[in-house]
Enzyme design. Structure first.
Site, PDB file in Angstrom:
ATOM      1  N   GLU A  43     -24.009  57.458  18.084  1.00 24.52           N
ATOM      2  CA  GLU A  43     -22.924  56.503  18.303  1.00 24.52           C
ATOM      3  C   GLU A  43     -21.673  57.174  18.854  1.00 24.52           C
ATOM      4  OE1 GLU A  43     -22.627  54.401  14.522  1.00 24.52           O
ATOM      5  OE2 GLU A  43     -24.161  52.996  15.214  1.00 24.52           O
ATOM      6  N   ASP A  51     -30.664  50.005  10.228  1.00 24.82           N
ATOM      7  CA  ASP A  51     -29.283  50.303   9.830  1.00 24.82           C
ATOM      8  C   ASP A  51     -28.877  49.496   8.599  1.00 24.82           C
ATOM      9  OD1 ASP A  51     -26.711  51.111   9.706  1.00 24.82           O
ATOM     10  OD2 ASP A  51     -26.022  50.098  11.517  1.00 24.82           O
ATOM     11  N   GLU A  57     -21.808  46.342   3.954  1.00 23.38           N
ATOM     12  CA  GLU A  57     -21.608  46.047   5.378  1.00 23.38           C
ATOM     13  C   GLU A  57     -22.460  44.868   5.822  1.00 23.38           C
ATOM     14  OE1 GLU A  57     -22.417  49.328   8.034  1.00 23.38           O
ATOM     15  OE2 GLU A  57     -22.256  48.079   9.813  1.00 23.38           O
TER      16      GLU A  57
HETATM   17  C1  GCV Z   1     -19.920  55.248  10.236  1.00 27.16           C
HETATM   18  C2  GCV Z   1     -23.507  51.599  11.365  1.00 27.16           C
HETATM   19  C3  GCV Z   1     -22.121  51.126  11.059  1.00 27.16           C
HETATM   20  C4  GCV Z   1     -21.081  52.117  11.538  1.00 27.16           C
HETATM   21  C5  GCV Z   1     -21.399  53.477  10.895  1.00 27.16           C
HETATM   22  C6  GCV Z   1     -22.807  53.879  11.313  1.00 27.16           C
HETATM   23  C7  GCV Z   1     -23.243  55.186  10.671  1.00 27.16           C
HETATM   24  O1  GCV Z   1     -23.727  51.571  12.743  1.00 27.16           O
HETATM   25  O2  GCV Z   1     -21.912  49.874  11.626  1.00 27.16           O
HETATM   26  O3  GCV Z   1     -19.816  51.653  11.177  1.00 27.16           O
HETATM   27  O4  GCV Z   1     -20.467  54.456  11.267  1.00 27.16           O
HETATM   28  O5  GCV Z   1     -23.707  52.894  10.890  1.00 27.16           O
HETATM   29  O6  GCV Z   1     -23.892  55.119   9.653  1.00 27.16           O
HETATM   30  O7  GCV Z   1     -22.936  56.243  11.192  1.00 27.16           O
END
Ligand code: GCV
Length: 728
Positions: free
Chosen positions: A291, A368, A396
């Protein structure tokens, strides 16, 4: 002890220590315990003594004198560890040795209660065990307890940023007041440590995995030191997430290539500097080449190269590297691309190539943190590399801090899942705790749900998830029911009129949330960005977002059918599992209903085990989810007067919001799929309250930036069905 003694706003968590109401029981506790005797004094023992004194005075109403002596009187709770006399005198050295550094024994002998550990930390955990027994009104007159934690490192991962925002945090700002540290020290830090220690959590990563390099500058290390000093007295070690480009960002180097000697030296020196300031520093957590985060692949190097370089710097200090496997960087445009396969594809080639002090940190599921996913295929596949599970305590994808969702049953599904990597019984817990894979250190992580809200977690029942993580990290074999039972009694009351129905509510709450959000193996149909409400109508568009961020990529709804084919005929993700798990998911007749659409693409009229068509089943299950929430409301309302008004009202209010948003989910998903397949929602079921067009306009950028994760984001509480949504 810096406790806030206002009306019950939830600040005291499960360490509420409300007076034991049964007088006879209180009397029996007072008879059994009348003093504390400790033989060696350390900061951790001082914490243990302080906590026992506090708990006893509040639970029983009597003060306990504490004396440093090895000649304890009858009625003493004797705390001893290591070479203390009590240990040799009780002849338990052998038994104790089996319990490891953090384990403990509690034994009643000659009118005394002995709490014994190999280390002072063991004693502290034993003290919290004894307190828990009293909080849950259990007998303590004749104890013979032996406990040993399953994992060495039981760690919270804070996704807290420098500006005190918390990525995916729903309980207010970060509790770390960076601007005030090191000079001003909030009393919350110690209470945070107490809460963690009481569950067995012994480590914490203070900052977001989307890491700002600033945390390892001399200025910030002084701030981190203050926290580490407080936490040490509760057996908690501090870790930091690092930015892989730090040598470039902070050190002015031209590269952060892990094979470059100057880079290696930079990290070696940096690590030495950290240990000078924080001698028991735990190590680094790293999100690399994921990411948008920098990593070794930026220089043509591998995950193993990156992790091992950091591991070499940490090794002389006994530090570890937790290297995350949450990666999906390859080109997502290939029609055969399956995000679920990525971690395995990127990490399997390096099995056995990681240094001894590296643990690969793997999310429970391959996508995720979805409400329900199968286990990530790396578990059981990497047999020469220590792995650790990463759970998400912060909700989340499970209703933020609006919805009451007790997560222990979800985590148990992962921990208890057999990978078959070493025959039957090779559960995820056992392939990560050192039983099956040889490893010098084992660990388990939970993404923290702690924030600066008065009640710490945004929802009173979200506290149960923090508690449950600690308890399962200590013992993954504990039943969700036992943990809920303990938590309710410690947090609210031992009154069975309350505990019984509310425990059932908790136990049903996870399945209910799956039913009204993503049942039957549906996954990632959340609205982009905030991950709260449905985004099922978000379509793949040429030139739009990468496909694997778009719900249509996951549900694959057409006029004919629904679901992601990951069988041997589809993307063949199933083949990343061992037999017979592979066949279990691949074979339609074996695949359980709750994973069906994760692994199979099926026609809408596919006949389900219930006898209904797939479409009708979906409609029924979503509706059941709503009915569950309505039932929860009734159960909770019946508790009025049994629990304090403040917490009663807070939970009542949130349950109302939960129902509102569950309706939003059901209406949105059913109306959208109905618009694709042209089938009606069965007429015997309740009708939608909303129109699809209206719901689609509610797809908001609410509070959280929709840019790729990593930016320092300010999150806020959201209310999706409240007035005020902006049209797209
Ligand atoms: C910390 C998901 C979440 C992100 C998070 C990522 C990760 O994509 O939406 O906010 O980033 O996981 O675990 O690195």
């Amino acid at each position: 002890m810096p406790l806030v003694m206002s009306a019950n706003d939830g600040y005291r968590l499960w360490l509420d220590y409300a007076k034991v109401t049964d007088e006879a029981l209180r009397g029996s506790y007072a008879k059994q315990i009348s003093s504390i005797a400790y033989q060696s004094e350390t900061p951790v023992i001082r914490s243990a003594v302080k906590e026992l004194q506090l708990a006893f005075s509040m639970l029983v109403g009597e003060e306990l004198a504490a004396t440093r002596t090895n000649n304890e009187r009858a009625g003493a709770v004797a705390l001893a560890f290591g070479r203390d006399r009590a240990i040799s005198h009780l002849r338990v050295n052998r038994e104790l040795a089996d319990l490891g550094a953090d384990g403990y024994m509690i034994r009643t002998a000659a009118d005394k209660t002995y709490i014994l550990g190999n280390t002072d930390k063991g004693v502290l955990y034993g003290v919290f065990h004894l307190i828990r027994l009293m909080q849950t009104n259990s007998a303590i007159a004749s104890l013979d307890v032996k406990e040993r934690p399953a994992f060495n490192v039981r760690i919270l991962n804070h996704w807290d940023n420098l500006n005190r925002s918390v990525e995916r945090g729903y309980a207010g700002a970060s509790i770390w007041e960076w601007e005030n540290l090191p000079n001003e020290v909030s009393s919350r830090y110690e209470d945070y440590a107490r809460a963690n220690a009481s569950t067995g959590v012994n480590a914490t990563v203070l900052n977001n995995v989307n890491a700002n390099a600033v945390f390892i500058t001399p200025e910030y290390l002084q701030k981190v030191k203050v926290l580490a000093d407080i936490f040490r007295a509760y057996g908690i070690r501090v870790y930091l997430s690092i930015n892989f480009s730090s040598p470039r960002i902070l050190g002015g180097l031209e590269t952060s290539d892990p094979l470059d000697p100057a880079v290696q030296k930079w990290w070696k020196d940096k690590v030495a500097e950290i240990y000078k300031i924080i001698p028991d520093f735990g190590g680094f957590l790293v999100k690399a080449n994921s990411e948008g985060q920098p990593g070794p692949q930026d220089y043509g190097r591998s995950h193993a190269d990156g992790a091992n370089m950091l591991a070499a710097a940490l090794k002389p200090h006994n530090g570890i590297v937790m290297w995350r496997a949450f990666v999906y960087t390859v080109d997502a445009s290939d029609p055969g691309y399956d995000r679920a396969k990525q971690a395995y594809l990127e990490f399997m080639p390096f099995d056995g190539m990681f240094a001894e002090n590296v643990i690969v940190q793997v999310k429970n599921g391959p996508i995720d943190f979805q409400p329900r996913e199968p286990i990530t295929s790396l578990f059981g596949a990497m047999k020469k590399t220590p792995l650790m599970v990463e759970f998400q305590i912060t909700q989340e994808y499970l209703g933020h801090s609006i919805q009451l969702v007790y997560l222990a049953p979800m985590w148990k599904e992962t921990l208890d899942r057999d990978t078959y990597c070493n025959g039957r019984g090779s559960t995820v817990a056992r392939v990560t705790d050192g039983t099956i894979i040889p490893q010098s250190v084992s660990a388990i992580a939970g993404v923290s749900n702690v924030g600066a809200d008065a009640n710490w977690n945004g929802h009173i029942f979200a506290q149960a998830n923090w508690y449950a993580f600690g308890r399962l990290a200590w013992n993954p074999e504990l039943a969700s029911e036992q943990i809920a039972d303990e938590w309710l009694r410690m947090t609210f009351t031992n009154d069975q009129k309350f505990v019984k129905p509310v425990k059932q509510l908790m136990l049903d709450s996870y399945e209910a949330s799956v039913k009204y959000m993503q049942p039957l193996g549906l996954h990632h149909i959340f609205a982009e960005g905030h991950h709260y409400g449905p985004g099922v109508w978000e379509r793949l568009r040429p030139g739009g977002m990468r496909p694997d961020w778009v719900p249509e990529y996951y549900h694959r709804a057409t006029q004919q059918g629904l679901g992601f084919d990951r069988t041997a005929k589809g993307t063949d993700y199933v083949s990343q599992y061992h037999s017979p798990l592979r066949e279990f998911y691949n074979d339609l007749s074996a695949c359980p209903d709750n994973m069906l659409l994760f692994f199979h693409h099926l026609p809408w009229d596919y006949k389900m085990r219930s006898g209904r068509t797939l479409w009708n089943e979906i409609c029924y299950v979503y509706t059941e989810g709503l009915d569950d929430v309505r039932r929860f409301q009734k159960i909770w309302d019946m508790q009025e007067g049994i629990v304090d008004a403040e917490r009663f009202k807070a939970v009542q209010y949130k349950l109302r919001e939960q129902l509102r948003d569950a309706i939003w989910w059901r209406d949105g998903v059913l109306l959208y799929f109905s618009s694709i397949n042209g089938l009606p929602i069965p007429y015997e079921l309740e009708r939608p309250m909303n129109k699809l067009e209206d719901l689609m306009r509610y797809r908001l950028k609410m509070g959280i930036s929709s840019s790729p994760p990593g930016a320092e984001q300010q999150t806020q509480q959201i209310s999706p069905m409240n007035p005020g949504p902006q049209p797209r």
